[in-house]
Design a protein around this motif. Structure first.
Motif, PDB file in Angstrom:
ATOM      1  N   TYR A  62      78.973 -24.838  -3.092  1.00  0.00           N
ATOM      2  CA  TYR A  62      80.348 -24.515  -3.473  1.00  0.00           C
ATOM      3  C   TYR A  62      81.180 -24.626  -2.204  1.00  0.00           C
ATOM      4  O   TYR A  62      80.973 -23.889  -1.236  1.00  0.00           O
ATOM      5  N   ASP A  63      82.112 -25.572  -2.182  1.00  0.00           N
ATOM      6  CA  ASP A  63      82.917 -25.815  -0.989  1.00  0.00           C
ATOM      7  C   ASP A  63      84.127 -24.890  -0.962  1.00  0.00           C
ATOM      8  O   ASP A  63      84.862 -24.775  -1.938  1.00  0.00           O
ATOM      9  N   TYR A  64      84.349 -24.233   0.181  1.00  0.00           N
ATOM     10  CA  TYR A  64      85.534 -23.412   0.351  1.00  0.00           C
ATOM     11  C   TYR A  64      86.767 -24.321   0.379  1.00  0.00           C
ATOM     12  O   TYR A  64      86.725 -25.434   0.911  1.00  0.00           O
ATOM     13  N   SER A  65      87.855 -23.853  -0.185  1.00  0.00           N
ATOM     14  CA  SER A  65      89.093 -24.627  -0.176  1.00  0.00           C
ATOM     15  C   SER A  65      90.253 -23.704   0.153  1.00  0.00           C
ATOM     16  O   SER A  65      90.162 -22.487   0.002  1.00  0.00           O
ATOM     17  N   MET A  66      91.363 -24.307   0.600  1.00  0.00           N
ATOM     18  CA  MET A  66      92.529 -23.493   0.936  1.00  0.00           C
ATOM     19  C   MET A  66      93.740 -24.398   1.075  1.00  0.00           C
ATOM     20  O   MET A  66      93.643 -25.632   1.074  1.00  0.00           O
ATOM     21  N   THR A  67      94.908 -23.786   1.198  1.00  0.00           N
ATOM     22  CA  THR A  67      96.141 -24.495   1.510  1.00  0.00           C
ATOM     23  C   THR A  67      96.770 -23.853   2.736  1.00  0.00           C
ATOM     24  O   THR A  67      96.586 -22.664   3.003  1.00  0.00           O
ATOM     25  N   MET A  68      97.499 -24.663   3.527  1.00  0.00           N
ATOM     26  CA  MET A  68      98.240 -24.145   4.674  1.00  0.00           C
ATOM     27  C   MET A  68      99.641 -24.730   4.656  1.00  0.00           C
ATOM     28  O   MET A  68      99.845 -25.868   4.233  1.00  0.00           O
ATOM     29  N   ASN A  69     100.593 -23.966   5.139  1.00  0.00           N
ATOM     30  CA  ASN A  69     101.985 -24.386   5.136  1.00  0.00           C
ATOM     31  C   ASN A  69     102.323 -25.137   6.408  1.00  0.00           C
ATOM     32  O   ASN A  69     102.118 -24.649   7.511  1.00  0.00           O
ATOM     33  N   SER A  70     102.803 -26.369   6.225  1.00  0.00           N
ATOM     34  CA  SER A  70     103.262 -27.164   7.361  1.00  0.00           C
ATOM     35  C   SER A  70     104.705 -27.572   7.123  1.00  0.00           C
ATOM     36  O   SER A  70     104.993 -28.429   6.291  1.00  0.00           O
ATOM     37  N   LYS A  71     105.640 -26.912   7.830  1.00  0.00           N
ATOM     38  CA  LYS A  71     107.069 -27.236   7.724  1.00  0.00           C
ATOM     39  C   LYS A  71     107.541 -27.260   6.277  1.00  0.00           C
ATOM     40  O   LYS A  71     108.208 -28.183   5.828  1.00  0.00           O
ATOM     41  N   GLY A  72     107.144 -26.240   5.535  1.00  0.00           N
ATOM     42  CA  GLY A  72     107.599 -26.128   4.163  1.00  0.00           C
ATOM     43  C   GLY A  72     106.755 -26.901   3.167  1.00  0.00           C
ATOM     44  O   GLY A  72     107.006 -26.831   1.967  1.00  0.00           O
ATOM     45  N   ARG A  73     105.765 -27.646   3.648  1.00  0.00           N
ATOM     46  CA  ARG A  73     104.889 -28.392   2.749  1.00  0.00           C
ATOM     47  C   ARG A  73     103.503 -27.768   2.766  1.00  0.00           C
ATOM     48  O   ARG A  73     102.955 -27.499   3.822  1.00  0.00           O
ATOM     49  N   MET A  74     102.936 -27.566   1.583  1.00  0.00           N
ATOM     50  CA  MET A  74     101.614 -26.990   1.486  1.00  0.00           C
ATOM     51  C   MET A  74     100.572 -28.103   1.578  1.00  0.00           C
ATOM     52  O   MET A  74     100.549 -29.014   0.762  1.00  0.00           O
TER      53      MET A  74
END
Length: 725
Positions: free
Chosen positions: A545-557
């Motif tokens: 099961y691969d961990y996943s995530m989002t990060m904010n870069s200059k208003g873009r996820m």
């Protein structure tokens, strides 16, 4: 001769002769029962094969292999090849009948002149997990006409499978899988799949995974009536699944995943009463829940993920009482959450349109190891048992739903949970303090909820915590400096953005985050949880099961469907931190992403010894004063949009710094305003931080490219190791 002499002679014959006769008989019996030595010509053939195929330590690093043939040393008196590692002989004839050189560090091309084909008495040949350098299978394989077992999986072979292999009529096991390499892949077109099924009808095991077939599944597949295992994963199969498949009554394992199969699952599949594993994932199959599956009472693993199945799932899957692994992810299923059998170990139903609550019967699944229901329309309160109903639970992923209320405070001591992802829901209240019992926890995702709490410094005692996502909640207050024990020693990624934190940045904490101090590129891996299979014959579709995530870069996820373990990031943007950026950040030499945008921080990067952002697409005003005044013009060359000291080009008073986005692969704007420059990527030189590069294009571009190239290889390696066991 006197009477006394005759008596003595008679006594001698009676006493001594039986002794000699007994020893003579024993000697003859022993000689006849000893196995013969191996034949000279076969020993020579083995040594000749060894001579150009062993690479020793050079290749061991790649596959963690064992150089089996290194022990073949006849010059040390070990002339009997039947005693060599991996070699087995017939006890009566001395002929080599079995050769097992799997995972033996073999490297180099194999061709028609190979001495291997002189071993004409071979019945069993395993060369799996070696590297034959994109060679084709020589037609001389026909010389090994007695073969009943042939395994060439994961050997970097390519080209057309020769028709001679179809003349090996004694084969009962054929494995040519995992030969999809940069130099090409194995192909089965001339001869065709139809020809193979016709000629090798005695096969009990057939694995052509990753072999390019590019045809429909032939109707004559029913010829394989003795088959118990058929793996045709990623073979470019097309069209419908033929109804004749249902005639394979002895079939135990069937894998048709990663193809281009369409239409409905034939009703005849319900005739496969012995079937224990069915994998149809990553195709274009389309229908409501196949009723015929309910007849598969022996089924232990069912994977229907990444298809176009739709409609409501049956509320009672009671007929599938033996089911251990169920994957319904990425389809169009609607309706309430279905009840899996009580013996279920892995339950995955993400990316559908399931609705309603998680019912209380979930508490009866006391051996469940993974529960993944992310990205549905589920809602309601979580059952209070969710933290303690199973001693085996290692993955709990409920992100992207509409759950509300508080997170149950029932996580048990010695919990095996490695992943908890409850992000993108409507949870309120505080972080449950019982999470302190989850000593194996590596990933905690609580982002995008309505949780109101202070910073959970007590989580720092969790010895394995790698990723902490608390983004977009109502966390508040200052982050206190650690008093005694540092904590968070394994932390690689922390995202506290879009909260209400105040005060100065915790400079002492940065000194404690040891995992971010290391630059580790020796082996690229993903952050993931390994899901234990229900049995050794299972393939690896549900193995991780691969961990996943989002990060904010200059208003873009920016989305990471897989997180590389070389990624280290601190995202603290959109809070109310004040004071100076602490120089202790310079100790985090493995840090790749530092986002401090939209705070009240001062520009005091006095720890920088070297700074150069030349030849980018930077625009706007260079931050003035403090340490930036010490850098010369060359540090900013090749950025026509920059203005202000130390450059001679001034900024017009009414100029609004541009905020341009650039295509992937270029760098984003470093200075697009007085605070926008604070999105920085920290590097180092001479033991100190060396430069600042803006945006996340590095992590999403370079790292993404690396992961794309290595993902398939890594998955294949996992599968190879499992097969070796």
């Amino acid at each position: 001769m006197g009477l006394s002499s005759i008596c003595l002679f008679t006594i001698f014959i009676r006493l001594v002769f039986p002794f000699f006769f007994f020893n003579f008989t024993i000697a003859n019996f022993t000689a006849s029962s000893m196995p013969p030595l191996c034949h000279d010509d076969e020993r020579s053939a083995l040594l000749q094969f060894k001579e150009n195929r062993i690479s020793g330590d050079f290749y061991a690093w790649k596959f963690d292999c064992h150089p089996t043939m290194a022990s073949w040393k006849p010059e040390e008196g070990n002339v009997d090849c039947c005693s060599w590692d991996g070699v087995h002989c017939n006890k009566n004839t001395g002929h080599v009948i079995k050769l097992d050189l799997s995972h033996s560090c073999l490297f180099g091309s194999i061709n028609s002149s190979s001495s291997l084909f002189k071993l004409v008495h071979l019945e069993w040949l395993n060369l799996a997990l070696n590297d034959f350098n994109s060679s084709e299978i020589p037609p001389e394989i026909i010389n090994l006409s007695r073969l009943s077992y042939l395994n060439l999986s994961g050997t970097s072979l390519s080209g057309q499978i020769p028709s001679e292999i179809l003349k090996l009529s004694n084969l009962v096991s054929l494995d040519l899988s995992l030969n999809d390499v940069p130099g090409g892949r194995l192909e089965l077109q001339k001869p065709s799949f139809v020809n193979l099924v016709e000629k090798l009808s005695n096969l009990k095991t057939l694995d052509l995974g990753d072999v390019s077939i590019r045809s429909m599944i032939p109707h004559n597949i029913a010829n394989l009536s003795s088959s118990m295992i058929i793996f045709l994963r990623n073979c470019e199969l097309q069209g419908r699944i033929p109804s004749s498949l249902g005639n394979l009554s002895k079939l135990l394992h069937l894998d048709l995943s990663l193809n281009e199969l369409q239409g409905e699952l034939p009703v005849s599949v319900g005739n496969l009463h012995s079937l224990a594993e069915l994998d149809l994932s990553a195709n274009f199959l389309s229908s409501e829940w196949p009723i015929s599956i309910g007849n598969l009472s022996s089924l232990k693993e069912l994977d229907l993920s990444q298809n176009r199945f739709f409609g409501e799932l049956p509320i009672s899957m009671g007929n599938l009482g033996s089911l251990k692994e169920l994957d319904l992810s990425q389809n169009g299923y609607v309706g309430p959450f279905p009840v899996p059998p009580p013996g279920t170990i892995h339950y995955l139903a993400s990316n559908n349109n399931l609705t309603g609550e998680i019912p209380s019967w979930i508490c009866n699944l006391n051996i469940l190891e993974s529960l993944v229901l992310s990205h549905n329309n589920l809602s309601g309160l979580l059952p209070q048992c969710l933290g303690n109903f199973s001693d085996e639970l290692s993955v709990l992923d409920l992100q992207g739903n509409n759950f509300f209320g508080t997170v149950p405070n029932t996580f048990i001591k010695e919990s095996r949970l490695g992943v908890i992802d409850l992000s993108h829901n409507l949870f309120q209240g505080r972080i449950p303090r019982s999470l302190i019992n989850c000593s194996k926890l590596e990933f905690l995702g609580l982002g995008d909820n309505q949780i109101s709490d202070t910073f959970p410094s007590w989580l720092g005692t969790l010895p394995n915590l790698n990723v902490l996502i608390l983004r977009s909640n109502i966390f508040y207050g200052i982050i206190k400096e650690p008093r005694t024990d540092c904590g968070f020693s394994k932390l690689r990624i922390i995202d506290l953005s879009n909260n209400r934190f105040t005060g100065t940045l915790p400079s002492k904490s940065f000194l404690c985050w040891n995992a971010m101090k290391i630059v580790n590129t020796s082996e690229l891996r993903y952050l993931q949880d390994v899901l234990s299979p229900y049995g050794q014959t299972s393939n690896d579709i549900l193995s991780t099961y691969d961990y996943s995530m989002t990060m904010n870069s200059k208003g873009r996820m920016m989305t990471y469907n897989k997180i590389p373990d070389i990624l280290a990031g601190i995202i603290l943007s959109n809070n109310s931190f004040d004071g100076a950026i602490p120089a202790s950040i310079a100790n985090l030499k493995g840090l790749q992403v530092l986002n401090l945008q939209s705070n009240n921080l001062l520009v005091e990067l006095t720890f920088l010894e070297f700074f150069n952002v030349s030849d980018n697409h930077l625009t706007g005003l260079i931050p003035q004063g403090k340490h930036f005044a010490t850098f010369d013009n060359a540090s900013f060359d090749g950025n026509s949009g920059l203005c202000g000291r130390p450059l001679s080009k001034g900024c017009e008073s009414n100029e609004t710094p541009a905020n341009e986005d650039h295509t992937e692969g270029s760098e984003e704007s470093l200075f697009s305003g007085a605070s926008d420059w604070k999105i920085i990527l920290i590097g180092y030189a001479g033991g100190l931080v060396a430069g600042l590069v803006l945006g996340f294009n590095f992590s999403t571009g370079i790292i993404g490219w690396i992961l794309e190239k290595l993902g398939t290889q890594q998955k294949a390696t996992r599968r190879r190791r499992r097969r070796r066991n």
